[in-house]
Design an enzyme around this catalytic site. Structure first.
Site, short mmCIF file in Angstrom:
data_model
loop_
_atom_site.label_atom_id
_atom_site.label_comp_id
_atom_site.label_asym_id
_atom_site.label_seq_id
_atom_site.Cartn_x
_atom_site.Cartn_y
_atom_site.Cartn_z
N CYS A 159 0.83 -1.21 0.00
CA CYS A 159 0.00 0.00 0.00
C CYS A 159 0.86 1.26 0.00
CB CYS A 159 -0.99 -0.02 1.16
SG CYS A 159 -2.38 1.13 0.92
N HIS B 223 -4.45 -4.87 -0.02
CA HIS B 223 -4.21 -5.44 1.31
C HIS B 223 -4.69 -6.89 1.37
CE1 HIS B 223 -2.86 -1.89 3.56
NE2 HIS B 223 -3.73 -1.19 2.85
N GLU C 298 -3.50 -9.06 3.05
CA GLU C 298 -3.33 -9.54 4.43
C GLU C 298 -4.52 -9.21 5.33
OE1 GLU C 298 -2.10 -5.25 4.84
OE2 GLU C 298 -2.03 -6.80 3.29
#
EC number: 2.3.1.31
Length: 314
Positions: free
Chosen positions: A142, A235, A237
């Site tokens: 990011c 993202h 994750e």
């Protein structure tokens, strides 16, 4: 194979409860193999949540991984207990004379600032330059991806008219890339950002390859051609509830945020969010660890700097 982490790290109990294979340091010393050395530069304010998310993905690979958590010295964290940082985190000065097989640099909620105005910018420059010479492959996430593209290649970030928040579909542009082994033709991933980098600047840079993009979210995955740097603007994750927590935080602040797109059933924030990116998240991190780190990194950590010099000159 497991990740090796301290037994008293808060993530340890959480991951074990999810049946993620973790190994305490005491158990790991009995194994006669070289684990991968991975350092996570955690720039997020909610450090415990972020480290747990990343360790969940790294711990699902068939490789043993030693984790080093890194924080910046120039910025004082207000959302993570000082004793947690002192117990589990190192500073750059403590690791700068060694080498690592891989590095992950997280995002940070500072994208509204010019890069040079971020209070730890100069420290981050040192870390990124160190990674370019002492880390075999680095994954930037990011804002960190935007920061690294700006620092190494002069690629600017642009403010968006409104925040991108939600789960978006992505087209794979280079399906032969090893990061996509086992992927479907398209994949979904969360995004949460107010700025973007543009495809034209990536395509104009001969050292870079644009790997995946979204019609709605734009550039998503970029790599350096020698695999030493990977840039992810989304993202993968994120947990199921991360965008929900961000949305409710912004509501409480009176910011009147848009409801994250393609996230809640019927766009109803009272409903449980859908999670349809988990499988690709695990596969992406497993592929990065295996193909870009484990299969290519030298057996001796001391050889990484020499190897990086050779790759840079190739």
């Amino acid at each position: 194979m497991p990740i090796k982490i301290p037994a008293d790290l808060p993530a340890c109990a959480a991951l074990e409860s999810e049946n993620i294979f973790v190994m305490t340091e005491d158990r790991a010393v009995a194994q006669d193999i070289r684990p991968l050395e991975i350092v996570i530069v955690n720039l997020m304010p909610t450090k415990i949540a972020t480290e747990t998310q990343l360790l969940r993905l790294l711990g699902n690979s068939p490789l043993q991984v030693n984790i080093t958590l890194l924080r910046t010295e120039a910025h004082e964290s207000k959302n993570t207990p000082a004793q947690h940082l002192e117990r589990f985190y190192k500073t750059f000065n403590e690791i700068r004379h060694g080498s690592f097989d891989g590095m992950i640099v997280t995002g940070a909620p500072v994208e509204h600032l010019p890069f040079e105005d971020v209070d730890y910018w100069h420290e981050l420059l040192d870390i990124m330059n160190y990674a370019a010479s002492h880390v075999y492959s680095t994954l930037y996430i990011c804002w960190a991806a935007q920061a690294a593209l700006y620092h190494f290649y002069g690629i600017p970030k642009f403010s968006l008219p409104q925040k991108i928040s939600g789960i978006f579909n992505h087209d794979i542009l280079l399906p032969d890339c090893r990061l996509f082994r086992g992927f479907d033709d398209t994949f979904t991933a969360p995004h949460s950002r107010n700025t973007e980098v543009r495809a034209g600047h990536i395509l104009e840079t001969p050292q870079l390859r644009l790997l995946a993009q979204s019609e709605q979210a734009g550039v998503t995955l970029v790599e350096r051609v020698d695999h030493s740097q990977v840039f992810m603007t989304g993202h993968l994750e994120y947990d199921r509830g991360t965008l929900d927590a961000e949305y409710r935080r912004d509501v409480d602040r009176g910011l009147k945020p848009r409801v994250p797109e393609h996230y809640y059933p019927h766009d109803d924030p009272a409903a449980m969010p859908r999670m349809n990116w988990r499988a690709h998240a695990h596969l992406f991190y497993c592929n990065w660890l295996n193909y870009y780190v484990y299969q290519e990194t030298p057996f001796s950590l001391t050889a990484i700097a020499q190897n990086r010099e050779a790759r840079a000159g190739a």
